[in-house]
Design a protein around this motif. Structure first.
Motif, short mmCIF file in Angstrom:
data_model
loop_
_atom_site.label_atom_id
_atom_site.label_comp_id
_atom_site.label_asym_id
_atom_site.label_seq_id
_atom_site.Cartn_x
_atom_site.Cartn_y
_atom_site.Cartn_z
N PHE A 1 2.18 14.25 15.81
CA PHE A 1 1.60 13.24 16.71
C PHE A 1 1.95 13.56 18.17
CE2 PHE A 1 2.09 9.01 18.86
CZ PHE A 1 0.74 8.69 18.92
N PRO B 1 -8.56 12.09 -0.60
CA PRO B 1 -8.43 10.73 -1.14
C PRO B 1 -9.65 10.37 -1.99
CG PRO B 1 -9.01 10.67 1.19
CD PRO B 1 -8.72 12.11 0.87
N TYR C 1 -14.18 6.33 13.20
CA TYR C 1 -13.19 6.91 12.28
C TYR C 1 -13.83 7.12 10.91
CZ TYR C 1 -9.52 5.77 15.66
OH TYR C 1 -8.74 5.71 16.79
N VAL D 1 -5.59 6.69 8.75
CA VAL D 1 -6.95 6.72 9.32
C VAL D 1 -6.92 7.11 10.79
CG1 VAL D 1 -9.01 5.35 9.84
CG2 VAL D 1 -7.77 4.96 7.70
N ARG D 2 -6.17 6.37 11.61
CA ARG D 2 -6.31 6.52 13.05
C ARG D 2 -5.33 7.52 13.66
NH1 ARG D 2 -5.02 0.89 14.22
NH2 ARG D 2 -3.92 1.24 12.27
N TYR D 3 -4.17 7.69 13.06
CA TYR D 3 -3.20 8.68 13.51
C TYR D 3 -2.20 8.88 12.39
CZ TYR D 3 -1.61 4.04 15.00
OH TYR D 3 -1.35 2.70 15.06
N ARG E 1 0.69 6.98 2.93
CA ARG E 1 1.95 6.31 3.25
C ARG E 1 3.09 6.83 2.35
NH1 ARG E 1 1.83 1.58 6.00
NH2 ARG E 1 2.98 0.31 4.51
N ALA E 2 2.77 7.06 1.09
CA ALA E 2 3.81 7.56 0.17
C ALA E 2 4.27 8.96 0.59
CB ALA E 2 3.28 7.58 -1.25
N ARG F 1 -2.29 12.13 6.86
CA ARG F 1 -3.41 11.73 6.00
C ARG F 1 -3.38 12.61 4.76
NH1 ARG F 1 -8.92 9.79 7.89
NH2 ARG F 1 -10.44 10.31 6.30
N ASP G 1 -10.52 7.23 -2.88
CA ASP G 1 -11.15 6.05 -2.27
C ASP G 1 -10.24 5.55 -1.15
OD1 ASP G 1 -9.09 4.71 -3.53
OD2 ASP G 1 -10.31 4.16 -5.27
N LEU G 2 -10.61 4.43 -0.53
CA LEU G 2 -9.87 3.96 0.63
C LEU G 2 -8.43 3.55 0.25
CD1 LEU G 2 -10.15 3.47 3.67
CD2 LEU G 2 -10.95 1.16 3.18
N GLU G 3 -8.30 2.86 -0.89
CA GLU G 3 -6.97 2.45 -1.36
C GLU G 3 -6.07 3.67 -1.57
OE1 GLU G 3 -5.28 -0.50 -2.06
OE2 GLU G 3 -6.90 -1.44 -0.92
N LEU H 1 -6.39 6.52 -0.12
CA LEU H 1 -6.08 7.09 1.20
C LEU H 1 -4.86 6.38 1.80
CD1 LEU H 1 -6.72 8.74 3.82
CD2 LEU H 1 -8.25 6.90 4.47
N PHE I 1 6.10 8.63 4.51
CA PHE I 1 7.36 7.93 4.73
C PHE I 1 8.48 8.47 3.84
CE2 PHE I 1 4.56 4.03 5.72
CZ PHE I 1 4.64 4.24 7.10
N LYS J 1 0.84 -1.20 0.00
CA LYS J 1 0.00 0.00 0.00
C LYS J 1 0.88 1.26 0.00
CE LYS J 1 -4.17 -2.14 1.14
NZ LYS J 1 -4.20 -2.98 -0.07
N LEU J 2 1.74 1.31 -1.00
CA LEU J 2 2.60 2.48 -1.18
C LEU J 2 2.46 2.98 -2.61
CD1 LEU J 2 6.16 1.77 0.30
CD2 LEU J 2 4.64 3.65 0.92
N ASP J 3 2.07 4.23 -2.73
CA ASP J 3 1.97 4.83 -4.05
C ASP J 3 3.39 5.25 -4.47
OD1 ASP J 3 0.57 5.94 -6.21
OD2 ASP J 3 0.68 7.93 -5.30
N ALA K 1 -2.51 4.40 0.22
CA ALA K 1 -1.29 4.41 -0.59
C ALA K 1 -0.66 5.80 -0.67
CB ALA K 1 -1.58 3.86 -1.98
N ARG K 2 -1.50 6.83 -0.74
CA ARG K 2 -0.93 8.18 -0.83
C ARG K 2 -0.50 8.71 0.52
NH1 ARG K 2 -3.42 12.82 -2.56
NH2 ARG K 2 -5.44 11.80 -2.73
N PRO L 1 -12.96 7.42 3.25
CA PRO L 1 -13.77 7.60 2.05
C PRO L 1 -14.82 6.49 1.94
CG PRO L 1 -11.43 7.83 1.54
CD PRO L 1 -11.52 7.34 2.95
#
Lengths: 95, 487
Positions: B96, B333, A88, B324-326, B344-345, B329, B335-337, B339, B348, A16-18, B341-342, A91
């Protein structure tokens, strides 16, 4: 071992990394280099060796089957703005 | 002028030579002044530190005790501190503020210590140079063009630079020992399970271990006494009783057996650190230690095995950062995918992404046996190597690193070259053993570290050897000229 661009794309999907298009080739080369490096392990015969997952190999400690956690939902949700009525927000998943 | 060791500061506070508020004020000023030079801190907590210092002074006046009452120090920014921002040097956790306290932070607080801030580090503790921080690279106080080592580079630079007498660190593959060596201070990686991991943001759970960093082994003994011990809330926390580490310091070294792995010493791999390491061996011999040739036949496979196991565990641990939780974000987004993948990209950094991808690959269907299982089998061989060696010796000696600190930017282009920095530290990590890094010399004006490793839960043996070495050498008393002491 050579890593094809489509292999990287599959791993990125699983992780799950773009990955932006302009970073794909550099990342592919890095990962390929790392995988080639770790393949040195193959020189060692490990046929009958039991894998070691944790260094101390001790059984996990058990505790009494009692409720020890209190409700901390508000505190735990205080670190995100995206909640509503204790839930929570993400989307829309279901059409 | 304030002393810069834990022991001397606690003595000064007890005698009334100065108050906690006075020394905390001075250290906060130094930390601010030297932030542009070393970039050792991510967050300074001036208000919280001064309030805690005044509280400690009040407690002392009213006759209350505390093992570290009034001692200013800093936490590596992966120990969750309730109400104080904890970033792990990542954009992911840039804002955080933990709603709970790590056990390590709670223990320092209960002992009366005063946390002045959170130190810089490699993002999520992944790195050997502290160049992988969202908040910028840390610079080595001995020469600010050089790296301080990583991942606990901010903690090492803060101690070496005179900004704090002590700091916490965490060590997964060398992240306490290597920066301690590069910055000329002492650092201890305890036995896996000796110090609670609760609230220490996870990188590789079967390897991560928190520990103390300070100038002297005497100080490490005091600090480990506070940090170590069973935590019911961490299922891997060890039940072993915590001995009085300070009591071990005065035990003589005479008759102790120390192993020299022939895979390092005979293979000519001591490298540029050889003169310093040989001199350290002579010092320990003069104290009556006996040196024995030992073999650790599989240690050459440690770095490859480590760079499968640690990324595999990291890819699992870091899957919790889902936007989502912390944490970070992404905006809008679709869609959920998207949310996941982007977020995290964007959240990190480069090295974290590399390790997540390598770990995901190593754990994926069809590759699990060839990479992850294979690495775990090699891990057992390495553990057995050490178990065999400890039948004959009390401790094992080696360099901490092949050389002294390298220039900022020198190794960033080649991830594998950077991984080889960990060649002497990761075997010990894979086995879960306790290991001490202490200053043992200078190479081109930069510190060189000596690594001593003992059997499980024998931290006292390391304290004894390290302290006796420091009684007869003065490397731990050397300070960089750029340090933060008053001009």
């Amino acid at each position: 071992m050579p890593l094809k661009p489509e292999d990287l794309a599959t791993v990125a999907t699983l992780a799950k990394l773009d990955i932006p298009a302009n970073q794909t080739e550099r990342l592919r080369q890095d990962i390929e280099q790392i995988l080639t490096f770790v393949e040195q392990m193959n020189a060692q015969d490990t046929a009958d060796i039991k894998p070691l997952g944790s260094p101390l190999e001790r059984p996990q400690r058990l505790r009494a089957d009692q409720v020890t956690e209190t409700d901390q939902r508000e505190a735990l949700q205080s670190v995100t703005r995206h909640t509503e009525q204790g839930l929570y927000l993400v989307p829309k998943v279901i059409e | 002028m304030f002393p810069d060791t834990v022991k001397a500061i606690l003595e000064g506070l007890n005698k009334g030579d100065f108050s906690s508020e006075e020394i905390t004020t001075e250290l906060l000023a130094r930390a601010n002044r030297h932030q542009p030079d070393f970039n050792a801190f991510i967050t300074l907590d001036e208000e919280g530190a001064l309030a805690a210092a005044r509280q400690a002074d009040e407690a002392r006046r009213s006759g209350q005790a505390g093992q570290l009452l009034g001692l200013p120090f800093a936490h590596k920014d992966l120990f969750c501190t309730q109400g104080l921002r904890t970033t792990c040097a990542s954009r992911m956790l840039e804002s955080f503020v933990p709603p709970y306290e790590s056990t390590v932070a709670a223990r320092f607080r209960q002992a009366g210590a005063v946390c002045i801030g959170k130190t810089n580090m490699d993002e999520f503790a992944m790195g050997s140079s502290n160049e992988n921080s969202h908040f910028g690279a840390v610079r080595n106080p001995w020469n600010t063009e050089y790296v301080p080592g990583g991942s606990s580079g901010g903690s090492a630079a803060a101690v070496a630079g005179g900004l704090v007498p002590a700091a916490t660190g965490s060590d997964t593959g060398g992240s306490i020992r290597q920066p301690a060596a590069f910055c000329g201070i002492s650092g201890l990686k305890p036995t896996y399970g000796r110090v609670s991991r609760l609230g220490m943001i996870a990188y590789a759970s079967s390897l991560d271990q928190g520990g103390p960093m300070a100038h002297t082994v005497e100080d490490l003994a005091i600090l480990l006494g506070v940090m170590a011990g069973l935590d019911e809330a961490d299922s891997t926390s060890a039940e072993e009783a915590v001995p009085d580490y300070s009591a071990a310091l005065e035990q003589p070294v005479k008759g102790m057996k120390i192993g020299l792995p022939r895979e390092i010493f005979e293979a000519g791999k001591v490298g540029q650190t050889e003169p310093a390491i040989q001199a350290a061996i002579e010092s320990l011999k003069s104290l009556g230690a006996e040196f024995v040739d030992i073999s650790l036949p599989h240690i050459d496979l440690s770095v490859p095995a480590y760079y499968v196991i640690a990324p595999a565990e990291c890819s699992t641990n870091l899957s919790r950062f889902d936007g989502v939780r912390y944490g970070h974000r992404c905006d809008n987004p679709k869609d959920l995918e998207d949310l996941y993948a982007r977020s995290r990209a964007e959240g990190f950094g480069e090295e974290v992404k590399r390790r997540i991808l390598v770990g995901t690959y190593a754990l994926s269907a069809g590759y699990y046996d060839a990479y992850y299982r294979k690495a775990q089998q090699i891990r057992r061989l390495i553990k057995q190597d050490f178990a065999g060696a400890f039948q004959a010796v009390d401790a094992i000696l080696s360099p901490v690193t092949p050389g002294s600190a390298f220039r900022i930017g020198e190794k960033t282009a080649d991830p594998v070259q950077m991984y080889l920095e960990d060649i002497y530290t990761v075997p010990v990590s894979l086995a879960g053993l306790p290991s001490l890094a202490i200053p043992a010399g200078l190479l081109n004006g930069l510190p060189v570290g000596l690594q001593l490793t003992a059997n499980y839960f024998r931290e006292s043996t390391l304290m004894q050897l390290g302290h006796q070495f420091q009684l007869h050498t003065n490397w731990h008393q050397q300070r960089p000229s750029t340090s933060g002491r008053p001009d």
